[in-house]
Design a protein around this motif. Structure first.
Motif, mmCIF file in Angstrom:
data_model
loop_
_atom_site.group_PDB
_atom_site.id
_atom_site.type_symbol
_atom_site.label_atom_id
_atom_site.label_comp_id
_atom_site.label_asym_id
_atom_site.label_seq_id
_atom_site.Cartn_x
_atom_site.Cartn_y
_atom_site.Cartn_z
ATOM 1 N N ILE A 132 4.588 1.691 21.091
ATOM 2 C CA ILE A 132 4.230 2.387 19.850
ATOM 3 C C ILE A 132 4.912 1.728 18.655
ATOM 4 C CG2 ILE A 132 4.175 4.594 18.637
ATOM 5 C CD1 ILE A 132 2.396 4.391 21.174
ATOM 6 N N ALA A 133 6.237 1.590 18.699
ATOM 7 C CA ALA A 133 6.948 0.848 17.661
ATOM 8 C C ALA A 133 6.563 -0.620 17.753
ATOM 9 C CB ALA A 133 8.452 1.019 17.833
ATOM 10 N N PRO A 134 6.553 -1.363 16.633
ATOM 11 C CA PRO A 134 6.155 -2.775 16.687
ATOM 12 C C PRO A 134 6.949 -3.548 17.735
ATOM 13 C CG PRO A 134 6.411 -2.056 14.406
ATOM 14 C CD PRO A 134 6.917 -0.939 15.259
ATOM 15 N N THR A 135 6.234 -4.212 18.642
ATOM 16 C CA THR A 135 6.863 -4.902 19.765
ATOM 17 C C THR A 135 6.154 -6.218 20.045
ATOM 18 O OG1 THR A 135 7.422 -2.759 20.779
ATOM 19 C CG2 THR A 135 7.514 -4.695 22.203
ATOM 20 N N PHE A 136 6.948 -7.299 20.126
ATOM 21 C CA PHE A 136 6.417 -8.578 20.577
ATOM 22 C C PHE A 136 6.540 -8.645 22.095
ATOM 23 C CE2 PHE A 136 7.685 -9.970 16.204
ATOM 24 C CZ PHE A 136 6.449 -10.451 15.784
ATOM 25 N N VAL A 137 5.399 -8.753 22.778
ATOM 26 C CA VAL A 137 5.390 -8.945 24.230
ATOM 27 C C VAL A 137 5.327 -10.449 24.461
ATOM 28 C CG1 VAL A 137 4.204 -8.454 26.391
ATOM 29 C CG2 VAL A 137 4.230 -6.743 24.566
ATOM 30 N N MET A 138 6.389 -11.015 25.048
ATOM 31 C CA MET A 138 6.572 -12.466 25.099
ATOM 32 C C MET A 138 6.245 -13.025 26.480
ATOM 33 S SD MET A 138 7.891 -12.674 21.972
ATOM 34 C CE MET A 138 8.614 -14.315 21.845
ATOM 35 N N VAL A 193 0.809 -1.219 0.000
ATOM 36 C CA VAL A 193 0.000 0.000 0.000
ATOM 37 C C VAL A 193 0.844 1.271 0.000
ATOM 38 C CG1 VAL A 193 -1.917 -1.157 1.132
ATOM 39 C CG2 VAL A 193 -0.254 0.070 2.529
ATOM 40 N N ALA A 194 2.096 1.187 0.476
ATOM 41 C CA ALA A 194 2.913 2.399 0.606
ATOM 42 C C ALA A 194 4.209 2.334 -0.195
ATOM 43 C CB ALA A 194 3.233 2.659 2.084
ATOM 44 N N GLY A 195 4.525 1.163 -0.738
ATOM 45 C CA GLY A 195 5.786 1.016 -1.469
ATOM 46 C C GLY A 195 6.997 1.049 -0.562
ATOM 47 N N SER A 196 6.774 0.913 0.747
ATOM 48 C CA SER A 196 7.850 1.030 1.723
ATOM 49 C C SER A 196 7.384 0.403 3.029
ATOM 50 C CB SER A 196 8.203 2.507 1.948
ATOM 51 O OG SER A 196 9.017 2.685 3.090
ATOM 52 N N HIS A 197 8.335 0.050 3.896
ATOM 53 C CA HIS A 197 7.975 -0.394 5.240
ATOM 54 C C HIS A 197 7.645 0.788 6.147
ATOM 55 C CE1 HIS A 197 10.304 -4.422 4.628
ATOM 56 N NE2 HIS A 197 9.102 -4.448 4.095
ATOM 57 N N VAL A 198 7.947 1.986 5.672
ATOM 58 C CA VAL A 198 7.582 3.205 6.405
ATOM 59 C C VAL A 198 6.257 3.703 5.829
ATOM 60 C CG1 VAL A 198 8.223 5.556 7.037
ATOM 61 C CG2 VAL A 198 9.995 3.794 6.842
ATOM 62 N N VAL A 199 5.209 3.696 6.662
ATOM 63 C CA VAL A 199 3.884 4.100 6.192
ATOM 64 C C VAL A 199 3.558 5.492 6.732
ATOM 65 C CG1 VAL A 199 3.012 1.756 5.963
ATOM 66 C CG2 VAL A 199 2.740 2.949 8.146
ATOM 67 N N THR A 200 2.804 6.252 5.954
ATOM 68 C CA THR A 200 2.379 7.597 6.367
ATOM 69 C C THR A 200 0.924 7.549 6.791
ATOM 70 O OG1 THR A 200 3.939 8.609 4.819
ATOM 71 C CG2 THR A 200 2.169 10.007 5.681
ATOM 72 N N HIS A 201 0.658 7.947 8.027
ATOM 73 C CA HIS A 201 -0.702 7.917 8.545
ATOM 74 C C HIS A 201 -1.512 9.099 8.022
ATOM 75 C CE1 HIS A 201 0.297 5.157 12.229
ATOM 76 N NE2 HIS A 201 0.428 4.557 11.067
ATOM 77 N N HIS A 202 -2.810 9.056 8.261
ATOM 78 C CA HIS A 202 -3.720 10.075 7.733
ATOM 79 C C HIS A 202 -3.386 11.462 8.251
ATOM 80 C CE1 HIS A 202 -6.351 10.876 11.303
ATOM 81 N NE2 HIS A 202 -5.746 9.787 11.707
ATOM 82 N N ASP A 203 -2.756 11.545 9.441
ATOM 83 C CA ASP A 203 -2.406 12.846 10.019
ATOM 84 C C ASP A 203 -0.993 13.290 9.660
ATOM 85 O OD1 ASP A 203 -0.943 11.040 11.462
ATOM 86 O OD2 ASP A 203 -1.784 11.559 13.427
ATOM 87 N N GLY A 204 -0.339 12.555 8.765
ATOM 88 C CA GLY A 204 1.007 12.917 8.317
ATOM 89 C C GLY A 204 2.131 12.246 9.087
ATOM 90 N N ARG A 205 1.815 11.631 10.224
ATOM 91 C CA ARG A 205 2.854 10.962 11.007
ATOM 92 C C ARG A 205 3.327 9.713 10.277
ATOM 93 N NH1 ARG A 205 3.466 6.983 14.963
ATOM 94 N NH2 ARG A 205 1.283 6.342 14.891
ATOM 95 N N GLN A 206 4.637 9.459 10.355
ATOM 96 C CA GLN A 206 5.191 8.270 9.718
ATOM 97 C C GLN A 206 5.452 7.193 10.769
ATOM 98 O OE1 GLN A 206 8.572 9.633 7.296
ATOM 99 N NE2 GLN A 206 7.219 9.462 5.517
ATOM 100 N N ALA A 207 5.232 5.957 10.393
ATOM 101 C CA ALA A 207 5.472 4.817 11.280
ATOM 102 C C ALA A 207 6.356 3.815 10.552
ATOM 103 C CB ALA A 207 4.149 4.163 11.676
ATOM 104 N N ASP A 208 7.437 3.426 11.199
ATOM 105 C CA ASP A 208 8.390 2.494 10.596
ATOM 106 C C ASP A 208 8.058 1.076 11.041
ATOM 107 O OD1 ASP A 208 10.492 1.135 9.522
ATOM 108 O OD2 ASP A 208 12.078 2.362 10.427
ATOM 109 N N LEU A 209 7.592 0.263 10.105
ATOM 110 C CA LEU A 209 7.244 -1.125 10.387
ATOM 111 C C LEU A 209 8.333 -2.083 9.924
ATOM 112 C CD1 LEU A 209 3.479 -1.013 9.261
ATOM 113 C CD2 LEU A 209 4.402 -0.710 11.559
ATOM 114 N N GLY A 210 9.485 -1.546 9.509
ATOM 115 C CA GLY A 210 10.549 -2.357 8.928
ATOM 116 C C GLY A 210 11.465 -2.972 9.968
#
Length: 501
Positions: free
Chosen positions: A381-387, A301-318
């Motif tokens: 906030i950043a992707p986190t596995f709670v183990m 959907v974004a061509g990148s692991h960094v996605v841009t949210h509707h409010d302009g904030r970027q989130a790094d899922l990589g």
């Protein structure tokens, strides 16, 4: 969208009356306001793409019939202008000149046609003197008369109205259209990732004799044909595990689940979910699969692991995602050592100090999870596995191979909410029976989320279930992670209460 000719709120009753009078007038004049078909030779998008390089003030000689909803209209003496918009949001100018369509037709255009009407326009594709790609009408035909005016820019629809009248939201708001098109892109990506790893997609029952596979309160129904109570499924887990017993070693389902619980920014009573099971995998292998599913969806959907949210904030899922221990996070958050063996009395003392409200029905593990949510959720906030979750809240999960009282279960958090959960699955039918009997005991004591003893599922396990990893992920929540929107904006038609008259 232009506000010209758009009604103000006080005019709504009059607008409704006027538009109905126009409909009646058209019928009296022998004109069908809702014809069975209208001319259409190309979409507006096809015209835009074909003539994208056309220079200023050019007449192509190409005649087309185009359709669209009128979202702008300006009527002058001998020349009228309108902007047509089709479903994907593509727009094109339509021009109506007296010398091309005649007095009767232009008068009818001015008097009978309103904003929101859907029309077919037949004419030559041109560019105007200002370089605007347009269709210069030779004729036009009404495709559908709108009896209600569109909302105007000065008073945008509230979120509640957008959700309740999504059909209008899709007409007027580009974000609504792009969100609707985002979901199928994500679905396609998910299926391709599973396909590339040799998973088989199956469908399992939504109506079930007993609910299971998750801790949730079900919706109850009744079958007239079978004269028995049924439940809308809360999860497909127990049927998918039956598939693995039968030899479908890598299986997944994209399904609708129903949970009779609260609704908020990340919970909906009806929601879409992926569940998958991988024979000879465990919680580690299924975590790798989950990360690949999410990162591939972001790329789609974004061509990148960094996605841009509707409010302009970027989130790094990589990258490789962070892992934390549930009990280590609790210990750090409360300032003392807490393990899966910490007594419930001590956990209640900790919770009281934190100012938490304690439900007397909570078992030890549930209280530990609630304390974790209280002290650590804002850090996730950043992707986190709670183990490593409590065994007593994980009745379908294998006990941790090293740590007492802990199950090999993780929760994946993104943007502060739980996106997915994964496990090393419990495959011992004797232990599984004991766990489900414990659940049934809790249910008898009033726990509305407790599971029941599913004898057929236990019988399937007794035929031999291979070691496996399992995962469940909310599709609506995945869209939340990709867009930053609340769950009601990622579901096209979420459940809402009926309007009060």
């Amino acid at each position: 969208m232009s506000t010209e000719n758009a009604p103000i709120e006080e005019d709504l009753p009059e607008q409704l009356r006027i538009r109905r009078e126009k409909r009646a007038s058209l019928l009296e004049g022998g004109i069908e306001p809702y014809p069975v078909s209208v001319p259409r030779t190309k979409t507006l998008k096809e015209v835009r793409e074909k003539y994208s390089a056309l220079e200023i003030d050019v007449a192509t000689g190409d005649i087309e019939s185009l359709t669209g909803r009128i979202i702008f209209k300006r009527d002058t003496g001998k020349l009228c202008f309108a902007t047509l918009r089709e479903g994907d949001g593509t727009e094109l100018q339509a021009m109506f000149s007296l010398d091309k369509i005649g007095q009767e037709s232009i008068d009818s255009w001015k008097s009978d046609i309103d904003l929101g009407d859907i029309v077919s326009v037949t004419g030559e594709i041109i560019t105007s003197k200002r370089g605007e790609l347009s269709i210069l009408a030779n004729s036009w035909k009404l495709a559908s008369k709108s009896l209600r005016p569109l909302p105007n820019d000065h008073k945008p629809m509230s979120e509640e109205t957008r959700v309740r009248m999504r059909y209008v939201d899709l007409i007027v708001r580009p974000e609504a259209r792009s969100n609707a098109r985002l979901r199928p892109q994500v679905m396609r990506s998910l299926r391709e990732t599973f396909h590339d790893q040799n998973f088989i997609e199956v469908e399992t029952p939504m109506l079930q004799v007993m609910h299971g596979g998750a801790a949730a309160r079900p919706f109850k129904s009744f079958s007239n044909a079978y004269d028995m109570d049924l439940y809308l499924r809360i999860a497909p887990e127990l049927f998918l595990k039956r598939c693995v017993v039968g030899g479908i070693e890598r299986v997944f389902e994209i399904n609708r689940n129903f949970r009779n619980e609260g609704a908020d920014s990340s919970h909906s009573p009806e929601f879409a979910m992926i569940e998958s099971y991988q024979a000879y995998g465990d919680w580690r292998s299924i975590a790798d699969l989950t990360r690949e599913l999410v990162q591939n969806a972001a790329m789609a959907v974004a061509g990148s692991h960094v996605v841009t949210h509707h409010d302009g904030r970027q989130a790094d899922l990589g990258g490789k995602w962070r892992e934390i221990s549930l009990y280590d996070a609790i210990s750090e958050g409360v300032g003392q050592s807490v393990t899966a063996l910490t007594p419930i009395a001590e956990l209640k003392t900790i919770a009281t100090k934190l100012g938490m409200k304690i439900d007397p029905k909570w078992i030890t593990g549930k209280l530990a999870e609630e304390i974790f949510e209280h002290v650590a959720k804002d850090q996730l906030i950043a992707p986190t596995f709670v183990m490593g979750f409590p065994v007593d809240t994980s009745p379908l999960v294998r006990a941790h191979r090293d740590i007492p009282g802990v199950a090999e279960k993780w929760d994946l958090y993104v943007d502060g909410f739980e996106l997915a959960t994964g496990y090393s699955e419990l495959i011992d039918p004797v232990i599984q029976r004991d766990r489900l009997v414990e659940q049934a005991t809790l249910g008898a004591k009033g726990d509305l989320e407790a599971m029941q003893v599913d004898e057929d599922f236990l019988r399937a396990m007794e035929f031999g279930m291979p070691p496996m990893g399992g995962m469940g992920m909310g599709v609506d929540r995945l869209l939340m992670a990709l867009t930053g929107l609340g769950i009601r904006e990622t579901i096209l038609f979420p459940l809402v209460k009926p309007e009060v008259e």
